[in-house]
Design a protein around this motif. Structure first.
Motif, PDB file in Angstrom:
ATOM      1  N   PHE A   5      41.710  32.812  46.257  1.00 55.71           N
ATOM      2  CA  PHE A   5      40.644  31.955  45.744  1.00 55.71           C
ATOM      3  C   PHE A   5      39.345  32.202  46.489  1.00 55.71           C
ATOM      4  O   PHE A   5      38.269  32.313  45.870  1.00 55.71           O
ATOM      5  CB  PHE A   5      41.057  30.485  45.876  1.00 55.71           C
ATOM      6  CG  PHE A   5      39.963  29.520  45.543  1.00 55.71           C
ATOM      7  CD1 PHE A   5      39.553  29.332  44.231  1.00 55.71           C
ATOM      8  CD2 PHE A   5      39.313  28.814  46.555  1.00 55.71           C
ATOM      9  CE1 PHE A   5      38.527  28.440  43.928  1.00 55.71           C
ATOM     10  CE2 PHE A   5      38.289  27.925  46.261  1.00 55.71           C
ATOM     11  CZ  PHE A   5      37.903  27.742  44.935  1.00 55.71           C
ATOM     12  N   PHE A   6      39.411  32.319  47.817  1.00 58.00           N
ATOM     13  CA  PHE A   6      38.194  32.548  48.593  1.00 58.00           C
ATOM     14  C   PHE A   6      37.636  33.942  48.334  1.00 58.00           C
ATOM     15  O   PHE A   6      36.409  34.141  48.371  1.00 58.00           O
ATOM     16  CB  PHE A   6      38.465  32.345  50.081  1.00 58.00           C
ATOM     17  CG  PHE A   6      38.627  30.908  50.471  1.00 58.00           C
ATOM     18  CD1 PHE A   6      37.881  29.922  49.833  1.00 58.00           C
ATOM     19  CD2 PHE A   6      39.515  30.532  51.463  1.00 58.00           C
ATOM     20  CE1 PHE A   6      38.021  28.589  50.188  1.00 58.00           C
ATOM     21  CE2 PHE A   6      39.657  29.201  51.823  1.00 58.00           C
ATOM     22  CZ  PHE A   6      38.914  28.225  51.186  1.00 58.00           C
ATOM     23  N   ILE A   7      38.497  34.926  48.099  1.00 59.88           N
ATOM     24  CA  ILE A   7      38.020  36.269  47.727  1.00 59.88           C
ATOM     25  C   ILE A   7      37.287  36.203  46.399  1.00 59.88           C
ATOM     26  O   ILE A   7      36.252  36.847  46.205  1.00 59.88           O
ATOM     27  CB  ILE A   7      39.202  37.258  47.672  1.00 59.88           C
ATOM     28  CG1 ILE A   7      39.710  37.545  49.093  1.00 59.88           C
ATOM     29  CG2 ILE A   7      38.793  38.553  46.974  1.00 59.88           C
ATOM     30  CD1 ILE A   7      40.960  38.402  49.139  1.00 59.88           C
ATOM     31  N   LEU A   8      37.819  35.391  45.464  1.00 60.34           N
ATOM     32  CA  LEU A   8      37.130  35.182  44.185  1.00 60.34           C
ATOM     33  C   LEU A   8      35.755  34.556  44.415  1.00 60.34           C
ATOM     34  O   LEU A   8      34.769  34.941  43.769  1.00 60.34           O
ATOM     35  CB  LEU A   8      37.977  34.287  43.281  1.00 60.34           C
ATOM     36  CG  LEU A   8      37.357  33.889  41.936  1.00 60.34           C
ATOM     37  CD1 LEU A   8      37.203  35.114  41.045  1.00 60.34           C
ATOM     38  CD2 LEU A   8      38.213  32.828  41.238  1.00 60.34           C
ATOM     39  N   CYS A   9      35.686  33.613  45.363  1.00 62.46           N
ATOM     40  CA  CYS A   9      34.405  32.963  45.669  1.00 62.46           C
ATOM     41  C   CYS A   9      33.402  33.934  46.286  1.00 62.46           C
ATOM     42  O   CYS A   9      32.195  33.757  46.137  1.00 62.46           O
ATOM     43  CB  CYS A   9      34.618  31.788  46.629  1.00 62.46           C
ATOM     44  SG  CYS A   9      35.587  30.425  45.945  1.00 62.46           S
ATOM     45  N   SER A  10      33.892  34.964  46.971  1.00 66.88           N
ATOM     46  CA  SER A  10      32.982  35.912  47.627  1.00 66.88           C
ATOM     47  C   SER A  10      32.329  36.868  46.645  1.00 66.88           C
ATOM     48  O   SER A  10      31.351  37.537  46.991  1.00 66.88           O
ATOM     49  CB  SER A  10      33.742  36.712  48.686  1.00 66.88           C
ATOM     50  OG  SER A  10      34.666  37.607  48.066  1.00 66.88           O
ATOM     51  N   GLY A  11      32.859  36.960  45.425  1.00 70.14           N
ATOM     52  CA  GLY A  11      32.294  37.879  44.441  1.00 70.14           C
ATOM     53  C   GLY A  11      32.750  39.315  44.613  1.00 70.14           C
ATOM     54  O   GLY A  11      32.226  40.211  43.942  1.00 70.14           O
ATOM     55  N   ALA A  12      33.709  39.554  45.491  1.00 69.36           N
ATOM     56  CA  ALA A  12      34.212  40.915  45.706  1.00 69.36           C
ATOM     57  C   ALA A  12      35.189  41.297  44.590  1.00 69.36           C
ATOM     58  O   ALA A  12      35.768  40.439  43.925  1.00 69.36           O
ATOM     59  CB  ALA A  12      34.889  41.009  47.065  1.00 69.36           C
ATOM     60  N   ASP A  13      35.372  42.587  44.407  1.00 67.47           N
ATOM     61  CA  ASP A  13      36.317  43.111  43.412  1.00 67.47           C
ATOM     62  C   ASP A  13      37.726  42.990  43.991  1.00 67.47           C
ATOM     63  O   ASP A  13      38.103  43.712  44.918  1.00 67.47           O
ATOM     64  CB  ASP A  13      35.976  44.566  43.102  1.00 67.47           C
ATOM     65  CG  ASP A  13      36.741  45.088  41.892  1.00 67.47           C
ATOM     66  OD1 ASP A  13      37.888  44.632  41.669  1.00 67.47           O
ATOM     67  OD2 ASP A  13      36.196  45.940  41.165  1.00 67.47           O
ATOM     68  N   ALA A  14      38.508  42.059  43.467  1.00 67.95           N
ATOM     69  CA  ALA A  14      39.833  41.777  44.025  1.00 67.95           C
ATOM     70  C   ALA A  14      40.763  42.970  43.904  1.00 67.95           C
ATOM     71  O   ALA A  14      41.594  43.218  44.795  1.00 67.95           O
ATOM     72  CB  ALA A  14      40.434  40.557  43.330  1.00 67.95           C
ATOM     73  N   SER A  15      40.659  43.740  42.799  1.00 66.97           N
ATOM     74  CA  SER A  15      41.552  44.877  42.609  1.00 66.97           C
ATOM     75  C   SER A  15      41.325  45.953  43.664  1.00 66.97           C
ATOM     76  O   SER A  15      42.272  46.592  44.137  1.00 66.97           O
ATOM     77  CB  SER A  15      41.364  45.461  41.203  1.00 66.97           C
ATOM     78  OG  SER A  15      40.017  45.896  41.032  1.00 66.97           O
ATOM     79  N   ILE A  16      40.056  46.163  44.053  1.00 64.95           N
ATOM     80  CA  ILE A  16      39.761  47.139  45.102  1.00 64.95           C
ATOM     81  C   ILE A  16      40.162  46.582  46.459  1.00 64.95           C
ATOM     82  O   ILE A  16      40.719  47.287  47.311  1.00 64.95           O
ATOM     83  CB  ILE A  16      38.265  47.501  45.094  1.00 64.95           C
ATOM     84  CG1 ILE A  16      37.881  48.152  43.761  1.00 64.95           C
ATOM     85  CG2 ILE A  16      37.914  48.414  46.257  1.00 64.95           C
ATOM     86  CD1 ILE A  16      36.402  48.472  43.646  1.00 64.95           C
TER      87      ILE A  16
END
Length: 366
Positions: A5-16
């Protein structure tokens, strides 16, 4: 799950980011957590600020939620659009407008929370301002009534002075005819002679006028006092009617102005705290070295960029080749006699049809 969830909040590409080390994932999870909690603080701050405006908790929470989501989206956008290029100068240039935006957001978030933290002090300042406004309001309203009341009171004094003057004259006439009767003044003859009767008649006439004047002036004074009482009642109604407006002088702008009257030092450090929170994701991205995520993201973007460039170059080459072929084909067609005769025949038919149509139109106009 929380990390995702926090990675989603950071705007980063989760798959990478999944292909990177746990340390890299934790870094972006920390950035996302800062973005998320900044949005939560924005929600709390805006809800309180809007509650001072609408005085309705449900409306304040609703608009506060929308504002928190807006701040969350802006922060997420700011962080996700900063690319690590390896050049500190280029990274700083692309981060400068985002830092300015972060400063604006920090001001917007910190002000309502400052008002809540210093609420008691702000209420004291507002109370003093309300008292000053109350006194000033009374003075301003009094300017509308005091001249009229003073004029009416002056008229009452004039009427009373008129009665007092008439009473003095009557008393003087009384003393005159008494002295005449006693023989101590006037003719100095003891007894009630003709002169005494004449002076007594003057006194009695003046006394009658005095009684009449007292009655008339008493009625006039009563009317004037009633007018004064009416003006005083109107004055109190005006003051009482405008007092709720002064009592309601505690809106958002009034509280911000009251906050500015307090010592700036504590308020400034609260602003610095929120500024640090708001800009920390940007500063982290600027100061941290290029990690595996940055290289992999650059690799994907460069692959897409190269592929797009190749497609554009192929389309341009195809267009130029097709244009050259078409030109050559049409150049060859201009030398074909059969096509020439066919085009000539069709042109002759078209000219005949145009001439016939023009002829028919001329006949119709005649």
């Amino acid at each position: 799950m929380l990390q995702s969830f926090f990675i989603l909040c950071s705007g980063a590409d989760a798959s990478i980011l999944k292909t990177c080390s746990p340390g890299e994932q934790n870094k972006y999870a920390g950035i996302g957590a800062t973005v998320f909690f900044t949005a939560v603080m924005a929600f709390v701050a805006s809800s309180y600020a809007l509650y001072t405006v609408f005085d309705n908790i449900y409306m304040s929470i609703g608009f506060g939620l929308i504002w928190g989501l807006l701040i969350f989206n802006l922060d997420r956008f700011i962080v996700s659009t900063i690319k690590k290029t390896g050049s500190l100068k280029n990274e700083f240039l692309q981060a400068t407008p985002r830092i300015l935006l972060a400063i604006i957001i920090a001001v917007v978030i910190s002000k309502p929370l400052e008002m809540k933290i210093f609420e008691k002090e702000i209420n004291q300042v507002l109370l003093e301002q309300k008292n000053e406004l109350t006194l000033s309001n009374k003075d301003q309203i009094a300017l509308q009534y005091n001249p009229k009341i003073a004029e009416l009171q002056q008229n009452i004094v004039g009427l009373k002075n008129e009665v007092a003057l008439k009473e003095t004259e009557t008393n003087a006439l009384y003393d005159t005819y008494i002295s005449e009767a006693e023989g101590t003044a006037g003719t100095k003859l003891l007894g009630k002679g003709p002169v005494y009767k004449e002076k007594r008649e003057k006194h009695d006439a003046a006394l009658a006028e005095l009684q009449q004047l007292k009655g008339d002036n008493a009625q006039k004074i009563s009317d004037l006092e009633n007018q004064i009482s009416g003006l005083e009642v109107d004055y109190k109604e005006q003051v009482n009617g405008s007092q709720p407006i002064i009592d309601g002088f505690d809106g958002l702008m009034a509280r911000i102005s009251a906050l500015d009257k307090l010592p700036w030092f504590p308020s400034f450090f609260i602003f610095l705290l929120f500024l640090a929170i708001e800009t920390s994701p940007i500063i982290v991205k600027l100061l941290s070295p290029r990690g595996p995520y940055d290289y992999k993201l650059e690799d994907e973007e460069s692959a897409v960029r190269t592929w797009a460039s190749q497609k554009v170059a192929q389309r341009e080459l195809l267009f130029s080749t097709d244009t050259a072929l078409n030109k050559q084909v049409y150049d060859d067609l201009t030398k074909e006699e059969e096509i020439y005769r066919y085009k000539k025949q069709k042109a002759e038919e078209l000219l005949k049809l145009q001439a016939d149509a023009f002829h028919q139109l001329q006949i119709k106009n005649l």
